[in-house]
Design a protein around this motif. Structure first.
Motif, PDB file in Angstrom:
ATOM      1  N   ALA A 196       8.018  -0.159  -6.624  1.00 40.86           N
ATOM      2  CA  ALA A 196       9.345  -0.334  -7.211  1.00 40.86           C
ATOM      3  C   ALA A 196       9.802  -1.784  -7.110  1.00 40.86           C
ATOM      4  CB  ALA A 196      10.339   0.579  -6.501  1.00 40.86           C
ATOM      5  N   ALA A 197      10.695  -2.152  -8.023  1.00 44.22           N
ATOM      6  CA  ALA A 197      11.182  -3.529  -8.081  1.00 44.22           C
ATOM      7  C   ALA A 197      11.849  -3.946  -6.777  1.00 44.22           C
ATOM      8  CB  ALA A 197      12.157  -3.686  -9.248  1.00 44.22           C
ATOM      9  N   ASP A 198      12.551  -3.032  -6.128  1.00 40.41           N
ATOM     10  CA  ASP A 198      13.252  -3.420  -4.901  1.00 40.41           C
ATOM     11  C   ASP A 198      12.278  -3.766  -3.779  1.00 40.41           C
ATOM     12  OD1 ASP A 198      12.453  -0.786  -4.528  1.00 40.41           O
ATOM     13  OD2 ASP A 198      14.303  -0.168  -3.525  1.00 40.41           O
ATOM     14  N   VAL A 199      11.077  -3.169  -3.795  1.00 39.42           N
ATOM     15  CA  VAL A 199      10.055  -3.516  -2.807  1.00 39.42           C
ATOM     16  C   VAL A 199       9.606  -4.961  -3.013  1.00 39.42           C
ATOM     17  CG1 VAL A 199       7.706  -3.023  -2.002  1.00 39.42           C
ATOM     18  CG2 VAL A 199       9.277  -1.142  -2.547  1.00 39.42           C
ATOM     19  N   LEU A 200       9.374  -5.328  -4.253  1.00 45.07           N
ATOM     20  CA  LEU A 200       8.931  -6.688  -4.540  1.00 45.07           C
ATOM     21  C   LEU A 200      10.030  -7.698  -4.221  1.00 45.07           C
ATOM     22  CD1 LEU A 200       7.061  -6.093  -7.920  1.00 45.07           C
ATOM     23  CD2 LEU A 200       6.126  -6.145  -5.601  1.00 45.07           C
ATOM     24  N   ARG A 201      11.258  -7.367  -4.525  1.00 48.88           N
ATOM     25  CA  ARG A 201      12.357  -8.294  -4.227  1.00 48.88           C
ATOM     26  C   ARG A 201      12.603  -8.403  -2.726  1.00 48.88           C
ATOM     27  NH1 ARG A 201      14.454  -6.269  -9.376  1.00 48.88           N
ATOM     28  NH2 ARG A 201      15.624  -4.602  -8.311  1.00 48.88           N
ATOM     29  N   ALA A 202      12.333  -7.357  -1.983  1.00 52.30           N
ATOM     30  CA  ALA A 202      12.447  -7.437  -0.529  1.00 52.30           C
ATOM     31  C   ALA A 202      11.367  -8.352   0.043  1.00 52.30           C
ATOM     32  CB  ALA A 202      12.343  -6.043   0.085  1.00 52.30           C
ATOM     33  N   ILE A 203      10.171  -8.319  -0.542  1.00 52.49           N
ATOM     34  CA  ILE A 203       9.112  -9.251  -0.128  1.00 52.49           C
ATOM     35  C   ILE A 203       9.543 -10.686  -0.428  1.00 52.49           C
ATOM     36  CG2 ILE A 203       6.754 -10.016  -0.615  1.00 52.49           C
ATOM     37  CD1 ILE A 203       6.048  -7.048  -1.112  1.00 52.49           C
ATOM     38  N   ASP A 204      10.146 -10.898  -1.594  1.00 57.07           N
ATOM     39  CA  ASP A 204      10.663 -12.224  -1.935  1.00 57.07           C
ATOM     40  C   ASP A 204      11.654 -12.712  -0.877  1.00 57.07           C
ATOM     41  OD1 ASP A 204       9.240 -12.192  -4.340  1.00 57.07           O
ATOM     42  OD2 ASP A 204      10.977 -11.605  -5.544  1.00 57.07           O
ATOM     43  N   ALA A 205      12.571 -11.832  -0.486  1.00 57.10           N
ATOM     44  CA  ALA A 205      13.603 -12.219   0.475  1.00 57.10           C
ATOM     45  C   ALA A 205      12.990 -12.552   1.825  1.00 57.10           C
ATOM     46  CB  ALA A 205      14.633 -11.094   0.610  1.00 57.10           C
ATOM     47  N   LEU A 206      12.012 -11.768   2.251  1.00 55.37           N
ATOM     48  CA  LEU A 206      11.365 -12.035   3.537  1.00 55.37           C
ATOM     49  C   LEU A 206      10.601 -13.360   3.490  1.00 55.37           C
ATOM     50  CD1 LEU A 206      10.776 -10.876   6.374  1.00 55.37           C
ATOM     51  CD2 LEU A 206       8.696  -9.862   5.400  1.00 55.37           C
ATOM     52  N   ALA A 229       0.857  -1.184   0.000  1.00 55.32           N
ATOM     53  CA  ALA A 229       0.000   0.000   0.000  1.00 55.32           C
ATOM     54  C   ALA A 229       0.892   1.232   0.000  1.00 55.32           C
ATOM     55  CB  ALA A 229      -0.920   0.015   1.216  1.00 55.32           C
ATOM     56  N   ASN A 230       0.505   2.220  -0.768  1.00 57.66           N
ATOM     57  CA  ASN A 230       1.277   3.473  -0.847  1.00 57.66           C
ATOM     58  C   ASN A 230       2.721   3.218  -1.239  1.00 57.66           C
ATOM     59  OD1 ASN A 230      -1.008   5.026   0.035  1.00 57.66           O
ATOM     60  ND2 ASN A 230      -0.574   4.299   2.116  1.00 57.66           N
ATOM     61  N   GLY A 231       2.908   2.198  -2.076  1.00 61.47           N
ATOM     62  CA  GLY A 231       4.228   1.949  -2.631  1.00 61.47           C
ATOM     63  C   GLY A 231       5.178   1.167  -1.750  1.00 61.47           C
ATOM     64  N   VAL A 232       4.719   0.712  -0.575  1.00 64.68           N
ATOM     65  CA  VAL A 232       5.602  -0.037   0.316  1.00 64.68           C
ATOM     66  C   VAL A 232       4.925  -1.336   0.731  1.00 64.68           C
ATOM     67  CG1 VAL A 232       6.723   2.044   1.168  1.00 64.68           C
ATOM     68  CG2 VAL A 232       4.757   1.112   2.397  1.00 64.68           C
ATOM     69  N   ALA A 233       5.738  -2.265   1.211  1.00 66.56           N
ATOM     70  CA  ALA A 233       5.205  -3.548   1.665  1.00 66.56           C
ATOM     71  C   ALA A 233       4.364  -3.360   2.913  1.00 66.56           C
ATOM     72  CB  ALA A 233       6.343  -4.523   1.947  1.00 66.56           C
ATOM     73  N   ASN A 234       3.314  -4.153   3.025  1.00 64.83           N
ATOM     74  CA  ASN A 234       2.498  -4.166   4.232  1.00 64.83           C
ATOM     75  C   ASN A 234       3.417  -4.453   5.431  1.00 64.83           C
ATOM     76  OD1 ASN A 234       0.768  -4.972   6.380  1.00 64.83           O
ATOM     77  ND2 ASN A 234      -0.802  -5.628   4.944  1.00 64.83           N
ATOM     78  N   PRO A 235       3.426  -3.577   6.437  1.00 66.98           N
ATOM     79  CA  PRO A 235       4.344  -3.781   7.568  1.00 66.98           C
ATOM     80  C   PRO A 235       4.034  -5.024   8.384  1.00 66.98           C
ATOM     81  CG  PRO A 235       2.837  -1.964   8.007  1.00 66.98           C
ATOM     82  CD  PRO A 235       2.661  -2.325   6.571  1.00 66.98           C
ATOM     83  N   ALA A 236       2.854  -5.617   8.184  1.00 63.56           N
ATOM     84  CA  ALA A 236       2.493  -6.821   8.927  1.00 63.56           C
ATOM     85  C   ALA A 236       2.902  -8.106   8.203  1.00 63.56           C
ATOM     86  CB  ALA A 236       0.987  -6.849   9.199  1.00 63.56           C
ATOM     87  N   LEU A 237       3.582  -8.011   7.066  1.00 64.57           N
ATOM     88  CA  LEU A 237       3.943  -9.220   6.328  1.00 64.57           C
ATOM     89  C   LEU A 237       4.746 -10.199   7.177  1.00 64.57           C
ATOM     90  CD1 LEU A 237       4.902  -8.087   2.694  1.00 64.57           C
ATOM     91  CD2 LEU A 237       2.788  -9.178   3.499  1.00 64.57           C
ATOM     92  N   GLN A 238       5.692  -9.687   7.955  1.00 64.24           N
ATOM     93  CA  GLN A 238       6.498 -10.582   8.784  1.00 64.24           C
ATOM     94  C   GLN A 238       5.616 -11.348   9.762  1.00 64.24           C
ATOM     95  OE1 GLN A 238       9.830  -8.711  10.721  1.00 64.24           O
ATOM     96  NE2 GLN A 238      10.742 -10.669  11.307  1.00 64.24           N
ATOM     97  N   GLN A 239       4.622 -10.673  10.322  1.00 66.32           N
ATOM     98  CA  GLN A 239       3.691 -11.353  11.217  1.00 66.32           C
ATOM     99  C   GLN A 239       2.935 -12.453  10.484  1.00 66.32           C
ATOM    100  OE1 GLN A 239       0.802  -8.771  13.075  1.00 66.32           O
ATOM    101  NE2 GLN A 239      -0.515 -10.472  13.693  1.00 66.32           N
TER     102      GLN A 239
END
Length: 258
Positions: free
Chosen positions: A118-128, A84-94
């Motif tokens: 941005a691509a780096d947001v999606l790749r950070a989700i992949d890493a998490l 949302a708003n261009g960033v990963a949901n902060p609750a994803l880790q939960q």
């Protein structure tokens, strides 16, 4: 993922059940951990549990135990946006922590504004996700923000351009709630499908009159679409069914995939 039940071992698609199938029980407070044995008793080896029906913390462990006892692989449906708003949901880790605790291997979320991030947001989700040992899929839901073909097309294009591992759960019935043609959407998106949510609908012209039906009674030619589904994509029943009819609906899907 390959089905283990002998009656479906020759199929290229695992049949799963989303616990929404037992909506009457869920609405009456029956925990999902008590529904999983019923799913296993049908010869099903894959279930999808829903976060909105997990009432207390201990239920995560009860679900894990029930899945293990029934030989069930688990997916986890979370009714929240992935970004949302261009960033990963902060609750994803939960959410990923909860999935790992249950032994779930896939987490499904609404697509949010994935098309714009941005691509780096999606790749950070992949890493998490990799850190927690889960895969992630995004879904077309019934909302105007996250449910249209244009939005979904753009989301999947952005995921592909980023080289992200995020997959796609195609919900067959949801297109009707957005006034879109599910067969046309499937024809365009089928090669991107990671998980298939199967339901049929009555095809009512008015949105507030739309409803799911038993598979044989709706207006979608779902058997033709299943025949075109890429090999290996799991197929979930994901609509409310009277308890007495669940086995028969499963058999229809087994027959269609045989």
């Amino acid at each position: 993922m390959t089905a283990q039940n002998p009656s479906v071992a020759t199929q290229t698609h695992t049949i799963g059940i989303n616990t929404l199938v037992y909506l009457t029980d869920l609405a009456n407070g029956v925990p999902q951990s008590e529904l999983l044995p019923r799913i296993a008793d049908l010869g099903i080896t894959l279930a999808e549990v829903r976060r909105e029906y997990i009432a207390d913390d201990a239920e995560f462990d009860r679900i894990a135990a029930a899945a293990k006892a029934g030989g069930l692989a688990l997916f986890y449906s979370v009714p929240e946006v992935i970004t949302a708003n261009g960033v990963a949901n902060p609750a994803l880790q939960q959410y990923f922590t909860e999935a790992k605790r249950m032994g779930a291997t896939n987490v499904k979320l609404n697509q949010g504004d994935v098309k714009d991030v941005a691509a780096d947001v999606l790749r950070a989700i992949d890493a998490l996700a990799a850190e927690y040992g889960v895969t992630v899929t995004i879904e077309n839901d019934q909302t105007p923000e996250n449910g249209t073909l244009d939005c979904t097309r753009a989301s999947l294009a952005n995921v592909a351009a980023a080289g992200s591992a995020i997959g796609y759960t195609f919900d067959l019935g949801n297109w009707f709630w957005r006034g879109e043609n599910p067969a046309a959407a499937f024809a365009e998106l089928k090669d991107s499908v990671s998980v298939f949510h199967l339901k049929n609908v009555n095809g009512a012209a008015e949105r507030d009159e739309l409803a799911t039906t038993m598979l044989e009674n709706g207006v979608i030619d779902w058997k033709t679409l299943l025949a075109q589904l890429p090999a290996g994509v799991p197929v979930f029943l994901e609509f409310p069914i009277d308890a007495a009819n669940v086995a028969a609906q499963v058999e229809q899907v087994r027959a269609a995939l045989a």
